[in-house]
Design a protein around this motif. Structure first.
Motif, PDB file in Angstrom:
ATOM      1  N   THR A 186       0.802  -1.228   0.000  1.00  0.00           N
ATOM      2  CA  THR A 186       0.000   0.000   0.000  1.00  0.00           C
ATOM      3  C   THR A 186       0.835   1.278   0.000  1.00  0.00           C
ATOM      4  N   ASP A 187       2.088   1.226   0.430  1.00  0.00           N
ATOM      5  CA  ASP A 187       2.897   2.429   0.520  1.00  0.00           C
ATOM      6  C   ASP A 187       3.510   2.850  -0.808  1.00  0.00           C
ATOM      7  N   TRP A 188       3.391   1.998  -1.843  1.00  0.00           N
ATOM      8  CA  TRP A 188       4.062   2.257  -3.110  1.00  0.00           C
ATOM      9  C   TRP A 188       3.051   2.473  -4.223  1.00  0.00           C
ATOM     10  N   GLN A 189       3.402   3.378  -5.152  1.00  0.00           N
ATOM     11  CA  GLN A 189       2.569   3.642  -6.319  1.00  0.00           C
ATOM     12  C   GLN A 189       3.478   3.906  -7.520  1.00  0.00           C
ATOM     13  N   SER A 190       3.136   3.301  -8.650  1.00  0.00           N
ATOM     14  CA  SER A 190       3.916   3.508  -9.865  1.00  0.00           C
ATOM     15  C   SER A 190       3.062   4.143 -10.949  1.00  0.00           C
ATOM     16  N   PHE A 191       3.709   4.949 -11.779  1.00  0.00           N
ATOM     17  CA  PHE A 191       3.038   5.661 -12.862  1.00  0.00           C
ATOM     18  C   PHE A 191       3.837   5.476 -14.147  1.00  0.00           C
ATOM     19  N   HIS A 192       3.126   5.390 -15.262  1.00  0.00           N
ATOM     20  CA  HIS A 192       3.773   5.276 -16.570  1.00  0.00           C
ATOM     21  C   HIS A 192       3.150   6.277 -17.531  1.00  0.00           C
ATOM     22  N   TYR A 193       4.005   7.117 -18.107  1.00  0.00           N
ATOM     23  CA  TYR A 193       3.547   8.084 -19.106  1.00  0.00           C
ATOM     24  C   TYR A 193       4.574   8.152 -20.233  1.00  0.00           C
ATOM     25  N   THR A 194       4.091   8.269 -21.455  1.00  0.00           N
ATOM     26  CA  THR A 194       4.980   8.424 -22.597  1.00  0.00           C
ATOM     27  C   THR A 194       5.196   9.914 -22.871  1.00  0.00           C
ATOM     28  N   SER A 195       6.083  10.196 -23.793  1.00  0.00           N
ATOM     29  CA  SER A 195       6.297  11.596 -24.185  1.00  0.00           C
ATOM     30  C   SER A 195       5.035  12.199 -24.774  1.00  0.00           C
ATOM     31  N   TYR A 196       4.206  11.368 -25.399  1.00  0.00           N
ATOM     32  CA  TYR A 196       2.958  11.844 -26.000  1.00  0.00           C
ATOM     33  C   TYR A 196       1.982  12.378 -24.956  1.00  0.00           C
ATOM     34  N   ASP A 197       2.167  12.019 -23.686  1.00  0.00           N
ATOM     35  CA  ASP A 197       1.247  12.456 -22.641  1.00  0.00           C
ATOM     36  C   ASP A 197       1.494  13.885 -22.186  1.00  0.00           C
ATOM     37  N   ASN A 198       2.533  14.517 -22.707  1.00  0.00           N
ATOM     38  CA  ASN A 198       2.728  15.945 -22.453  1.00  0.00           C
ATOM     39  C   ASN A 198       1.950  16.715 -23.523  1.00  0.00           C
ATOM     40  N   PRO A 199       0.863  17.379 -23.153  1.00  0.00           N
ATOM     41  CA  PRO A 199       0.016  18.042 -24.156  1.00  0.00           C
ATOM     42  C   PRO A 199       0.692  19.217 -24.845  1.00  0.00           C
ATOM     43  N   TYR A 200       1.833  19.667 -24.328  1.00  0.00           N
ATOM     44  CA  TYR A 200       2.521  20.799 -24.917  1.00  0.00           C
ATOM     45  C   TYR A 200       3.537  20.385 -25.976  1.00  0.00           C
ATOM     46  N   LEU A 201       3.753  19.083 -26.151  1.00  0.00           N
ATOM     47  CA  LEU A 201       4.666  18.603 -27.184  1.00  0.00           C
ATOM     48  C   LEU A 201       3.903  18.356 -28.479  1.00  0.00           C
ATOM     49  N   ASP A 202       4.568  18.596 -29.593  1.00  0.00           N
ATOM     50  CA  ASP A 202       3.988  18.346 -30.908  1.00  0.00           C
ATOM     51  C   ASP A 202       4.067  16.847 -31.199  1.00  0.00           C
ATOM     52  N   ALA A 203       2.901  16.195 -31.307  1.00  0.00           N
ATOM     53  CA  ALA A 203       2.878  14.754 -31.556  1.00  0.00           C
ATOM     54  C   ALA A 203       3.556  14.400 -32.873  1.00  0.00           C
ATOM     55  N   GLY A 204       3.443  15.271 -33.876  1.00  0.00           N
ATOM     56  CA  GLY A 204       4.099  15.015 -35.152  1.00  0.00           C
ATOM     57  C   GLY A 204       5.609  14.982 -35.024  1.00  0.00           C
ATOM     58  N   GLU A 205       6.145  15.839 -34.146  1.00  0.00           N
ATOM     59  CA  GLU A 205       7.582  15.846 -33.898  1.00  0.00           C
ATOM     60  C   GLU A 205       8.021  14.522 -33.281  1.00  0.00           C
ATOM     61  N   LEU A 206       7.224  14.009 -32.374  1.00  0.00           N
ATOM     62  CA  LEU A 206       7.545  12.722 -31.762  1.00  0.00           C
ATOM     63  C   LEU A 206       7.414  11.591 -32.780  1.00  0.00           C
ATOM     64  N   ASP A 207       6.416  11.688 -33.665  1.00  0.00           N
ATOM     65  CA  ASP A 207       6.270  10.675 -34.712  1.00  0.00           C
ATOM     66  C   ASP A 207       7.500  10.645 -35.614  1.00  0.00           C
ATOM     67  N   ASP A 208       8.063  11.816 -35.916  1.00  0.00           N
ATOM     68  CA  ASP A 208       9.235  11.887 -36.780  1.00  0.00           C
ATOM     69  C   ASP A 208      10.434  11.171 -36.172  1.00  0.00           C
ATOM     70  N   LEU A 209      10.505  11.175 -34.842  1.00  0.00           N
ATOM     71  CA  LEU A 209      11.632  10.515 -34.181  1.00  0.00           C
ATOM     72  C   LEU A 209      11.649   9.017 -34.439  1.00  0.00           C
ATOM     73  N   ARG A 210      10.484   8.455 -34.696  1.00  0.00           N
ATOM     74  CA  ARG A 210      10.402   7.020 -34.977  1.00  0.00           C
ATOM     75  C   ARG A 210      11.249   6.651 -36.202  1.00  0.00           C
ATOM     76  N   HIS A 211      11.430   7.605 -37.131  1.00  0.00           N
ATOM     77  CA  HIS A 211      12.167   7.334 -38.366  1.00  0.00           C
ATOM     78  C   HIS A 211      13.661   7.606 -38.217  1.00  0.00           C
ATOM     79  N   THR A 212      14.050   8.291 -37.152  1.00  0.00           N
ATOM     80  CA  THR A 212      15.458   8.641 -36.986  1.00  0.00           C
ATOM     81  C   THR A 212      16.120   7.906 -35.824  1.00  0.00           C
ATOM     82  N   MET A 213      15.340   7.275 -34.979  1.00  0.00           N
ATOM     83  CA  MET A 213      15.872   6.504 -33.849  1.00  0.00           C
ATOM     84  C   MET A 213      15.710   5.015 -34.124  1.00  0.00           C
ATOM     85  N   THR A 214      16.527   4.205 -33.480  1.00  0.00           N
ATOM     86  CA  THR A 214      16.303   2.771 -33.564  1.00  0.00           C
ATOM     87  C   THR A 214      15.001   2.440 -32.849  1.00  0.00           C
TER      88      THR A 214
END
Length: 232
Positions: A186-214
């Motif tokens: 009960t004392d522990w809690q975990s959270f998982h969020y991707t970069s897409y969960d930041n509403p201030y980031l451009d999702a298209g910019e993150l999509d472009d990274l898929r083509h330049t990163m492994t």
């Protein structure tokens, strides 16, 4: 938030005035994470999600409420930017600042220490209400640092901790993350969020990274997945 303090230099003794500290504004997913927090928390987040900003909010808010708190980073260099931001943010209520010790003392009795975890033994003997561990996946011997050094500093005040990081393989950060997924703890809690969960980031910019990163790098850095091995 607003912090009331006593100003003995006023004509009326102990007149209450207000000094304002501007805390970071949280976006939706940061706010949800903080609202659901337990005593010990693990935030597994993609790059640029805003985990460091959320940690800064928690650090300053607790210190404003007259608590001793600490910020821990894997190396000395990695804590400097946050140190400078917190110094500027807390300047209206700072009574003493030590550049050498990386310590702020505040009106009302709160304090903020900054520590590099490449030399964790220097933290022994301290006591805190809250510890923020930034980029904990990069800390060498992370479980030893937690069990043998940091945990004992929370005993006196029954303090809590936030481990915030982008994953780096399945190491100590992954092990701590599993604790927060166990409903029987009960004392522990975990959270998982991707970069897409930041509403201030451009999702298209993150999509472009898929083509330049492994694929592995994209899954780890952007999607915050725990991969086998030491990560990328």
């Amino acid at each position: 938030g607003a912090f009331p303090f006593t100003d003995i230099n006023q004509e009326a003794p102990f007149a209450i005035r207000t000094r304002r500290v501007k805390l970071p504004r949280m976006h939706k997913h940061q706010s949800i994470m903080l609202e659901k927090a337990a005593r010990f928390n693990v935030a597994d987040c993609g790059r640029r999600f805003g985990k460091t900003m959320a940690g800064e909010y928690l650090l300053c808010d607790s210190a404003i409420h007259q608590q001793p708190v600490a910020w821990c980073a894997p190396t000395y260099k990695m804590l400097l930017d946050v140190w400078r931001e917190v110094v500027e943010r807390m300047e209206p209520i700072t009574t003493r600042k030590s550049e050498q010790d990386r310590r702020l003392e505040l009106l009302g009795g709160g304090s903020i220490d900054f520590w590099s975890l490449d030399n964790p033994d220097s933290i022994r003997g301290k006591h805190y209400k809250l510890i923020i561990c930034d980029e904990f996946a990069m800390v060498a011997n992370g479980m030893d640092v937690w069990h043998n050094i940091l945990r004992a500093t929370l005993i006196d005040l029954q303090g809590g901790t936030w481990f915030m990081s982008t994953p780096r393989g399945r190491n100590a950060f992954h092990e701590l993350y599993q604790l927060g997924l166990d409903d029987t703890i009960t004392d522990w809690q975990s959270f998982h969020y991707t970069s897409y969960d930041n509403p201030y980031l451009d999702a298209g910019e993150l999509d472009d990274l898929r083509h330049t990163m492994t694929e592995a790098a994209y899954r780890q850095e952007i999607l915050a997945e725990f991969l086998e091995g030491e990560g990328t």
